[in-house]
Design a protein around this motif. Structure first.
Motif, PDB file in Angstrom:
ATOM      1  N   MET A 167      36.453  41.827  38.729  1.00 25.60           N
ATOM      2  CA  MET A 167      36.438  41.887  40.188  1.00 25.60           C
ATOM      3  C   MET A 167      37.211  43.071  40.748  1.00 25.60           C
ATOM      4  O   MET A 167      37.041  43.445  41.904  1.00 25.60           O
ATOM      5  CB  MET A 167      37.069  40.610  40.774  1.00 25.60           C
ATOM      6  CG  MET A 167      36.350  39.336  40.443  1.00 25.60           C
ATOM      7  SD  MET A 167      37.400  37.898  40.786  1.00 25.60           S
ATOM      8  CE  MET A 167      37.943  38.244  42.455  1.00 25.60           C
ATOM      9  N   ASN A 168      38.084  43.654  39.954  1.00 19.64           N
ATOM     10  CA  ASN A 168      39.004  44.669  40.446  1.00 19.64           C
ATOM     11  C   ASN A 168      38.488  46.063  40.134  1.00 19.64           C
ATOM     12  O   ASN A 168      37.790  46.271  39.145  1.00 19.64           O
ATOM     13  CB  ASN A 168      40.376  44.470  39.788  1.00 19.64           C
ATOM     14  CG  ASN A 168      41.432  45.366  40.380  1.00 19.64           C
ATOM     15  OD1 ASN A 168      41.672  45.341  41.575  1.00 19.64           O
ATOM     16  ND2 ASN A 168      42.066  46.185  39.543  1.00 19.64           N
ATOM     17  N   GLY A 169      38.838  47.022  40.986  1.00 17.49           N
ATOM     18  CA  GLY A 169      38.500  48.402  40.714  1.00 17.49           C
ATOM     19  C   GLY A 169      37.494  48.965  41.692  1.00 17.49           C
ATOM     20  O   GLY A 169      37.218  48.378  42.743  1.00 17.49           O
ATOM     21  N   LEU A 170      36.947  50.120  41.331  1.00 17.61           N
ATOM     22  CA  LEU A 170      35.948  50.768  42.164  1.00 17.61           C
ATOM     23  C   LEU A 170      34.589  50.120  41.952  1.00 17.61           C
ATOM     24  O   LEU A 170      34.388  49.354  41.014  1.00 17.61           O
ATOM     25  CB  LEU A 170      35.891  52.262  41.827  1.00 17.61           C
ATOM     26  CG  LEU A 170      37.210  53.032  42.015  1.00 17.61           C
ATOM     27  CD1 LEU A 170      37.070  54.465  41.547  1.00 17.61           C
ATOM     28  CD2 LEU A 170      37.660  52.980  43.468  1.00 17.61           C
ATOM     29  N   GLU A 171      33.663  50.452  42.796  1.00 21.48           N
ATOM     30  CA  GLU A 171      32.354  49.815  42.720  1.00 21.48           C
ATOM     31  C   GLU A 171      31.632  50.151  41.427  1.00 21.48           C
ATOM     32  O   GLU A 171      30.814  49.367  40.944  1.00 21.48           O
ATOM     33  CB  GLU A 171      31.510  50.242  43.924  1.00 21.48           C
ATOM     34  CG  GLU A 171      32.077  49.746  45.258  1.00 21.48           C
ATOM     35  CD  GLU A 171      31.247  50.200  46.446  1.00 21.48           C
ATOM     36  OE1 GLU A 171      30.134  50.716  46.213  1.00 21.48           O
ATOM     37  OE2 GLU A 171      31.703  50.041  47.584  1.00 21.48           O
ATOM     38  N   GLU A 172      31.912  51.320  40.851  1.00 21.04           N
ATOM     39  CA  GLU A 172      31.170  51.744  39.659  1.00 21.04           C
ATOM     40  C   GLU A 172      31.549  50.960  38.406  1.00 21.04           C
ATOM     41  O   GLU A 172      30.731  50.767  37.524  1.00 21.04           O
ATOM     42  CB  GLU A 172      31.397  53.232  39.387  1.00 21.04           C
ATOM     43  CG  GLU A 172      31.044  54.155  40.544  1.00 21.04           C
ATOM     44  CD  GLU A 172      32.204  54.322  41.507  1.00 21.04           C
ATOM     45  OE1 GLU A 172      33.305  54.683  41.063  1.00 21.04           O
ATOM     46  OE2 GLU A 172      32.002  54.052  42.697  1.00 21.04           O
ATOM     47  N   GLU A 173      32.813  50.543  38.297  1.00 22.04           N
ATOM     48  CA  GLU A 173      33.236  49.887  37.064  1.00 22.04           C
ATOM     49  C   GLU A 173      34.463  49.026  37.301  1.00 22.04           C
ATOM     50  O   GLU A 173      35.283  49.312  38.175  1.00 22.04           O
ATOM     51  CB  GLU A 173      33.564  50.934  35.997  1.00 22.04           C
ATOM     52  CG  GLU A 173      34.684  51.882  36.366  1.00 22.04           C
ATOM     53  CD  GLU A 173      34.975  52.900  35.279  1.00 22.04           C
ATOM     54  OE1 GLU A 173      36.013  52.758  34.604  1.00 22.04           O
ATOM     55  OE2 GLU A 173      34.154  53.810  35.109  1.00 22.04           O
ATOM     56  N   PRO A 174      34.598  47.935  36.525  1.00 23.93           N
ATOM     57  CA  PRO A 174      35.782  47.078  36.679  1.00 23.93           C
ATOM     58  C   PRO A 174      37.032  47.773  36.150  1.00 23.93           C
ATOM     59  O   PRO A 174      36.957  48.680  35.326  1.00 23.93           O
ATOM     60  CB  PRO A 174      35.430  45.853  35.834  1.00 23.93           C
ATOM     61  CG  PRO A 174      34.465  46.353  34.822  1.00 23.93           C
ATOM     62  CD  PRO A 174      33.671  47.433  35.509  1.00 23.93           C
ATOM     63  N   MET A 175      38.194  47.305  36.618  1.00 25.42           N
ATOM     64  CA  MET A 175      39.457  47.939  36.236  1.00 25.42           C
ATOM     65  C   MET A 175      40.556  46.884  36.131  1.00 25.42           C
ATOM     66  O   MET A 175      40.656  46.006  36.977  1.00 25.42           O
ATOM     67  CB  MET A 175      39.842  48.986  37.282  1.00 25.42           C
ATOM     68  CG  MET A 175      41.074  49.802  36.938  1.00 25.42           C
ATOM     69  SD  MET A 175      41.396  51.068  38.215  1.00 25.42           S
ATOM     70  CE  MET A 175      39.933  52.106  38.025  1.00 25.42           C
ATOM     71  N   ARG A 176      41.348  46.987  35.085  1.00 22.53           N
ATOM     72  CA  ARG A 176      42.478  46.089  34.908  1.00 22.53           C
ATOM     73  C   ARG A 176      43.464  46.264  36.051  1.00 22.53           C
ATOM     74  O   ARG A 176      43.724  47.383  36.503  1.00 22.53           O
ATOM     75  CB  ARG A 176      43.160  46.396  33.584  1.00 22.53           C
ATOM     76  CG  ARG A 176      44.451  45.640  33.342  1.00 22.53           C
ATOM     77  CD  ARG A 176      45.134  46.145  32.074  1.00 22.53           C
ATOM     78  NE  ARG A 176      46.470  45.597  31.953  1.00 22.53           N
ATOM     79  CZ  ARG A 176      47.560  46.150  32.509  1.00 22.53           C
ATOM     80  NH1 ARG A 176      47.449  47.262  33.209  1.00 22.53           N
ATOM     81  NH2 ARG A 176      48.743  45.597  32.338  1.00 22.53           N
ATOM     82  N   VAL A 177      44.038  45.157  36.546  1.00 21.31           N
ATOM     83  CA  VAL A 177      45.112  45.244  37.524  1.00 21.31           C
ATOM     84  C   VAL A 177      46.299  45.926  36.853  1.00 21.31           C
ATOM     85  O   VAL A 177      46.640  45.623  35.705  1.00 21.31           O
ATOM     86  CB  VAL A 177      45.504  43.842  38.032  1.00 21.31           C
ATOM     87  CG1 VAL A 177      46.720  43.910  38.930  1.00 21.31           C
ATOM     88  CG2 VAL A 177      44.334  43.203  38.763  1.00 21.31           C
ATOM     89  N   GLY A 178      46.939  46.843  37.572  1.00 24.86           N
ATOM     90  CA  GLY A 178      47.927  47.716  36.958  1.00 24.86           C
ATOM     91  C   GLY A 178      49.292  47.111  36.720  1.00 24.86           C
ATOM     92  O   GLY A 178      50.300  47.822  36.733  1.00 24.86           O
ATOM     93  N   THR A 179      49.382  45.817  36.516  1.00 21.65           N
ATOM     94  CA  THR A 179      50.632  45.166  36.119  1.00 21.65           C
ATOM     95  C   THR A 179      50.260  43.961  35.273  1.00 21.65           C
ATOM     96  O   THR A 179      49.089  43.564  35.229  1.00 21.65           O
ATOM     97  CB  THR A 179      51.448  44.736  37.354  1.00 21.65           C
ATOM     98  OG1 THR A 179      52.697  44.176  36.931  1.00 21.65           O
ATOM     99  CG2 THR A 179      50.707  43.709  38.176  1.00 21.65           C
ATOM    100  N   VAL A 180      51.217  43.387  34.569  1.00 17.87           N
ATOM    101  CA  VAL A 180      50.908  42.275  33.649  1.00 17.87           C
ATOM    102  C   VAL A 180      50.790  40.967  34.438  1.00 17.87           C
ATOM    103  O   VAL A 180      51.572  40.035  34.262  1.00 17.87           O
ATOM    104  CB  VAL A 180      51.962  42.179  32.522  1.00 17.87           C
ATOM    105  CG1 VAL A 180      51.789  43.310  31.546  1.00 17.87           C
ATOM    106  CG2 VAL A 180      53.375  42.149  33.076  1.00 17.87           C
ATOM    107  N   LEU A 181      49.779  40.892  35.271  1.00 17.67           N
ATOM    108  CA  LEU A 181      49.633  39.747  36.162  1.00 17.67           C
ATOM    109  C   LEU A 181      49.347  38.456  35.402  1.00 17.67           C
ATOM    110  O   LEU A 181      49.724  37.369  35.851  1.00 17.67           O
ATOM    111  CB  LEU A 181      48.516  40.025  37.176  1.00 17.67           C
ATOM    112  CG  LEU A 181      48.557  39.219  38.467  1.00 17.67           C
ATOM    113  CD1 LEU A 181      49.881  39.436  39.190  1.00 17.67           C
ATOM    114  CD2 LEU A 181      47.397  39.607  39.376  1.00 17.67           C
ATOM    115  N   GLY A 182      48.689  38.548  34.252  1.00 15.77           N
ATOM    116  CA  GLY A 182      48.458  37.351  33.443  1.00 15.77           C
ATOM    117  C   GLY A 182      49.762  36.754  32.944  1.00 15.77           C
ATOM    118  O   GLY A 182      49.948  35.534  32.951  1.00 15.77           O
TER     119      GLY A 182
END
Length: 411
Positions: A167-182
């Motif tokens: 769900m995260n990132g730009l429209e072209e491709e998904p992206m990991r949230v930039g912190t250890v949210l898990g």
């Protein structure tokens, strides 16, 4: 409540959770963060590490070298306000000592892969037999039930399996949230579960197991994605810096960076028009209501260009000063700006932590209690620094037995 640790001062056992004793078997982030939150709130957290294999984050950057000893700021941040002992849980004597501690403690926290504590002979059933009131918190990638429970996991595993990555990132491709949210979300949910279980244990004398999965924790942070899919069949995809239906609500460029602009309600929209002196748009019947501004054609033709024009004329500081508390507009800050933020400093969200003769500035505890918390001026423990206090003063080992266990490598 059991008797507090006798060697701690009364001041060290104050706070909302004063007198609560936590046995912290955890490593890296999720578990240590959970125990840190509770320790900041007054609990006594005893970090238990293998004598030959301590928490590997003691070697994580950034480092400071004072008195010739490298100290990890990463470790200091997640292990402040804790005591530390060494113990080999695979050794029969180590198991026996751990069970002696369980008998006098309130909480055990572990973040091993499911099945590890059972293989050690120290699963929840064993601990509960020794202390029926014990609260046993287990943090893992996929939880202790279900077909994936034994799979190894990291933070990125949870972000991938919980749907957030998609769900995260730009429209072209998904992206990991930039912190250890898990990791961080699992630690927070575990702390909530522990507090709930502690309350019931105090009332009934019966503890319970708190089973927190990183994947579950991420799923619970996906906002409306689950109900949108179950109701409409629509899969939430990356939307860049915008919002799927709220407009204007997103990132806008200004003279020296970017700001978040969120004046989408009728009240806030009118305030924005007045703030930027756009009387024509303020009285334009085509953008008079929130529903109208949400329409893609109107948004692209009138709303979005206006907001871009407003923001593009000013710096972040100018925009923040102009808008004040009139409507939501916030500079998108770098960590350097966050650290310098006087509002966060006043709220003690940047606090000093001492570790190995070095002082690190780390994030504070977001839970603010009128009775106070303990994170300000805290320290993180060296490996096994509290062995004598725990084993001799609390458990009552004789010096001869203590020395013998050290020689055997149990401690």
């Amino acid at each position: 409540m059991q008797t507090p640790l006798p060697f701690l001062s009364s001041d060290a056992q104050q706070g909302a959770l004063g007198g609560v004793i936590i046995l912290d078997l955890t490593r890296v982030v999720a578990g240590p963060y959970c125990a840190m939150i509770l320790a900041d709130l007054g609990a006594t957290a005893i970090k238990i590490e293998h004598p030959k294999d301590p928490d590997l984050t003691r070697e994580f950057p950034p480092f400071r070298e004072d008195s010739g000893t490298a100290a990890s700021g990463f470790f200091a941040q997640y292990n402040r306000n804790k005591l530390a002992i060494s113990l080999d849980l695979k050794h029969p004597e180590g198991k026996a000592l751990f069970l002696d501690m369980v008998a006098q403690a309130h909480v055990v926290i572990e973040n091993f892969r499911p099945g590890t504590m059972e293989r050690l002979g120290l699963g929840y059933d064993v601990l509960k037999a020794r202390n029926p009131a014990i609260v046993y918190a287990a943090i893992s990638g996929f939880g202790h039930t279900g077909p994936n429970s034994r799979r190894p996991a990291y933070d990125s595993t949870a972000q991938a399996a919980g749907g957030l990555w998609s769900m995260n990132g730009l429209e072209e491709e998904p992206m990991r949230v930039g912190t250890v949210l898990g990791d961080l979300s699992a630690g927070m949910f575990a702390a909530i579960g522990i507090l709930a279980a502690l309350r019931q244990a105090e009332q009934s004398g019966q503890g319970q197991m708190v089973d927190v999965s990183q994947q579950d924790s991420i799923v619970a942070l996906t906002e409306n994605a689950v109900v949108t899919y179950t109701e409409t069949g629509k899969v939430t995809l990356p939307a860049g810096n915008g919002h799927p239906f709220v407009k204007p609500y997103g990132r806008y460029r200004c003279k020296d960076g970017y700001v978040f602009f969120g004046a989408y309600t009728d009240k806030f929209w009118q305030e924005a028009c007045r703030t930027f002196g756009d009387s024509e748009l303020e009285h334009d019947p085509e953008v008079a209501t929130m529903a109208q501004r949400f329409q893609q054609d109107i948004y692209e033709r009138k709303v979005d260009p206006a907001v871009r024009r407003w923001c593009g004329r000013h710096t972040k500081a100018e925009l923040e000063a102009m808008t004040g508390d009139r409507f939501p507009l916030t500079p998108i800050k770098g960590i350097d700006e966050v650290v310098a933020d006087p509002h966060l400093r006043e709220r003690d969200m940047l606090v000093p932590v001492n570790y190995r003769n070095a002082t690190f500035s780390v994030f504070g505890n977001p839970v603010k209690l009128s009775g106070g918390t303990r994170e300000h001026g805290a320290s993180a423990p060296a490996i096994a620094q509290d062995n004598q206090a725990i084993y001799l003063d609390w458990l009552g080992l004789t010096p001869e037995r203590y020395d013998g266990l050290r020689q055997q490598g149990v401690l």
